[in-house]
Design a protein around this motif. Structure first.
Motif, mmCIF file in Angstrom:
data_model
loop_
_atom_site.group_PDB
_atom_site.id
_atom_site.type_symbol
_atom_site.label_atom_id
_atom_site.label_comp_id
_atom_site.label_asym_id
_atom_site.label_seq_id
_atom_site.Cartn_x
_atom_site.Cartn_y
_atom_site.Cartn_z
ATOM 1 N N ALA A 1 13.354 71.412 53.025
ATOM 2 C CA ALA A 1 12.058 71.862 53.529
ATOM 3 C C ALA A 1 11.934 72.181 54.901
ATOM 4 N N PRO A 2 11.214 73.353 55.429
ATOM 5 C CA PRO A 2 11.177 73.833 56.873
ATOM 6 C C PRO A 2 10.785 72.524 57.811
ATOM 7 N N ALA A 3 11.235 72.056 58.696
ATOM 8 C CA ALA A 3 10.744 70.829 59.452
ATOM 9 C C ALA A 3 9.396 71.485 60.465
ATOM 10 N N LYS A 4 8.588 70.712 60.486
ATOM 11 C CA LYS A 4 7.174 70.975 61.264
ATOM 12 C C LYS A 4 7.408 70.427 62.553
ATOM 13 N N ALA A 5 7.257 71.285 63.655
ATOM 14 C CA ALA A 5 7.044 70.863 64.995
ATOM 15 C C ALA A 5 5.868 70.134 65.102
ATOM 16 N N GLU B 1 11.021 67.358 65.131
ATOM 17 C CA GLU B 1 10.796 68.036 64.008
ATOM 18 C C GLU B 1 10.448 66.954 63.000
ATOM 19 N N GLN B 2 9.259 67.204 62.366
ATOM 20 C CA GLN B 2 8.625 66.204 61.308
ATOM 21 C C GLN B 2 9.220 66.490 59.918
ATOM 22 N N LEU B 3 10.131 65.588 59.252
ATOM 23 C CA LEU B 3 10.693 65.785 58.014
ATOM 24 C C LEU B 3 9.957 65.520 57.093
ATOM 25 N N THR B 4 9.305 64.437 56.946
ATOM 26 C CA THR B 4 8.517 63.957 55.865
ATOM 27 C C THR B 4 7.116 62.930 56.528
ATOM 28 N N CYS C 1 5.847 58.999 60.179
ATOM 29 C CA CYS C 1 6.730 60.190 60.088
ATOM 30 C C CYS C 1 8.155 60.171 60.269
ATOM 31 N N ALA C 2 8.791 60.691 59.341
ATOM 32 C CA ALA C 2 10.441 60.729 59.694
ATOM 33 C C ALA C 2 10.795 62.182 60.495
ATOM 34 N N VAL C 3 11.384 61.846 61.784
ATOM 35 C CA VAL C 3 11.280 63.174 62.708
ATOM 36 C C VAL C 3 12.778 63.117 63.071
ATOM 37 N N LEU C 4 13.037 64.203 63.440
ATOM 38 C CA LEU C 4 14.331 64.449 64.243
ATOM 39 C C LEU C 4 14.193 64.855 65.676
#
Length: 457
Positions: A35-39, A70-73, A79-82
């Motif tokens: 899924a597109p990551a959310k900034a 980048e929020q993944l979930t 929040c799981a983030v990158l």
């Protein structure tokens, strides 16, 4: 050897595969859809990224305000983030990492300076600059042993003061040593348009029943104004209205802070054991500022000559002494190009005694051709009381308000205005001047700094 992009791809794949397994699917049965990551942006000044969605989980990194993630979930407030890494902040924050963070610490848009408020740490990370670095260092909580009261009992004069290391502060210094580009709207605020003559009043003296200052023989007159050389606020900065932050922002040059010495304890008096202050901020006792490309400072002389100096590096007066005997720019430290400045070829060579009306920086180049300067004097005077043996009887002191009009492009419209306003000195009754600068920004006058003369004993 794996690249950083390979690592990010694996992190995203692992996150997607884990999400499918949690949903009961099989990662091997089909290619997972990422899924597109959310900034998202960090809103705390130094936020923990953890290896699990638990408040006690191991901290894998700490990142400053406005760090892009980048929020993944999102699940149960976590929040799981990158985090992609930022080598400007040092080795500890250079590598990408996948982690978890409380969603309450994330926002959808980067913070602004106004949102940072009086929090010096957040303000620095929102808009890094030398001045905000100094405020940041001064705001860091000091251990009890480094408070002035304790140092006065234990510390020798001019001995180094050793502060504990802080990862957040080391990252801030690393960033500023690398250098930053500043935004003019964050560094210069000229307020609303003004009438430069609205508050031109001559000081009167009630001492010894002195008569009021004589009125001006002729009231000053403003030159006709229209849009001319400066169309935007970010098109110019005067040295008299701002310091290195504002000058670098308008010039579009990268500004760096290079620490050169450690703090020391100092006496303000010449006797007694008290240490009254510690130089610098946190573990930065002295520092230089560097500009890349060099900062070009232009000078406009009374005769209309244009001089220019290039500033690559200068000692930063981080003590921010408010004044010196002979005059000061209120609240400003960058009042001339400094000894490190080098003359620019092709411009007039102005002597140290040249009557310079204004110094400025521009985003582009100011032509070396002479500009047009028109100076008009408006006479006034006041009474100097008898002061034997200097003055046997009262005398009238004649002086004047002077309006200097500087026309940079010689189109008949003043671009810079300087008004010199005299007042009787408190000791000698000789004229003590205040200089005020104004800029013509798209056909309106805006305040652009002032200088106040001082009497010396």
């Amino acid at each position: 050897m794996k690249t950083i992009s390979d690592g990010l791809h694996r992190l995203r794949w692992a996150a997607a595969a884990a999400a499918i397994m949690l949903a009961g699917g099989s990662a091997g049965a089909q290619t997972p859809t990422v899924a597109p990551a959310k900034a998202r942006y960090v809103q705390g000044s130094w936020v923990n990224l953890r290896d699990a969605a638990q408040p006690q989980a191991r901290v894998v990194a700490q990142v400053p305000a406005n760090t892009a993630l980048e929020q993944l979930t999102e699940r149960d407030g976590w929040c799981a983030v990158l985090y992609r890494g930022d080598p400007r902040l040092g080795a500890a924050l250079a590598a990408p990492v996948q982690a978890h963070v409380s969603c309450q610490l994330l926002v959808d848009q980067p913070l602004t300076l106004s949102q940072a408020g009086k929090d010096a740490a957040r303000a620095f990370w929102v808009a890094p600059s030398p001045n905000r670095l100094r405020a940041y260092g001064n705001a860091l909580p000091r251990p009890a042993s480094l408070q002035i009261a304790a140092l006065a009992k234990t510390h020798a004069l001019d001995a180094p003061v050793v502060y504990p290391q802080r990862p957040e502060w080391d990252a801030a210094k690393k960033l500023m040593r690398t250098g930053v580009l500043l935004r003019p709207e964050q560094e210069i605020d000229r307020g609303a348009p003004v009438n430069p003559l609205a508050d031109v009043k001559l000081a009167t003296r009630a001492v010894d029943n002195l008569p009021a200052v004589a009125p001006l023989a002729t009231r000053p007159v403003l030159p006709a104004i229209a849009p001319s050389y400066f169309r935007r606020h970010d098109g110019v900065a005067l040295l008299h209205e701002t310091d290195a932050d504002g000058l670098a922002a308008v010039a579009g040059t990268r500004i760096s802070v290079i620490p050169t010495g450690t703090p020391v304890g100092r006496f303000a008096r010449h006797s007694g054991p008290e240490i009254e202050y510690v130089t610098g901020f946190w573990d930065v006792g002295t520092a230089d500022q560097a500009f890349a490309p060099p900062l070009t400072v232009y000078a406009i002389a009374q005769q209309g000559l244009v001089g220019a100096h290039a500033v690559r590096k200068r000692m930063w007066d981080i003590s921010n002494d408010a004044h010196y005997c002979g005059g000061h720019y209120p609240g400003r430290a960058f009042n001339d190009p400094g000894e490190e400045a080098q003359p620019v070829r092709g411009y007039a060579k102005l002597s140290d005694t040249a009557d310079v009306l204004a110094r400025l920086v521009l985003p582009g180049k100011l032509p070396p051709e002479a500009v047009k300067v028109r100076s008009t004097r408006y006479a006034t005077s006041w009474t100097m009381p008898a002061d034997p043996p200097i003055r046997d009887k009262p005398q009238r002191k004649n002086t004047a308000v002077t309006v200097h009009e500087i026309d940079l492009d010689r189109d008949g419209v003043a671009d810079i205005l300087r008004i010199d306003i005299p007042a009787p000195g408190s000791m000698s009754y000789e004229p003590v001047f205040e200089w005020r600068w104004y800029l013509n920004i798209n056909g309106q006058w805006f305040r652009a700094g002032y200088w106040v003369d001082q009497e010396c004993t």
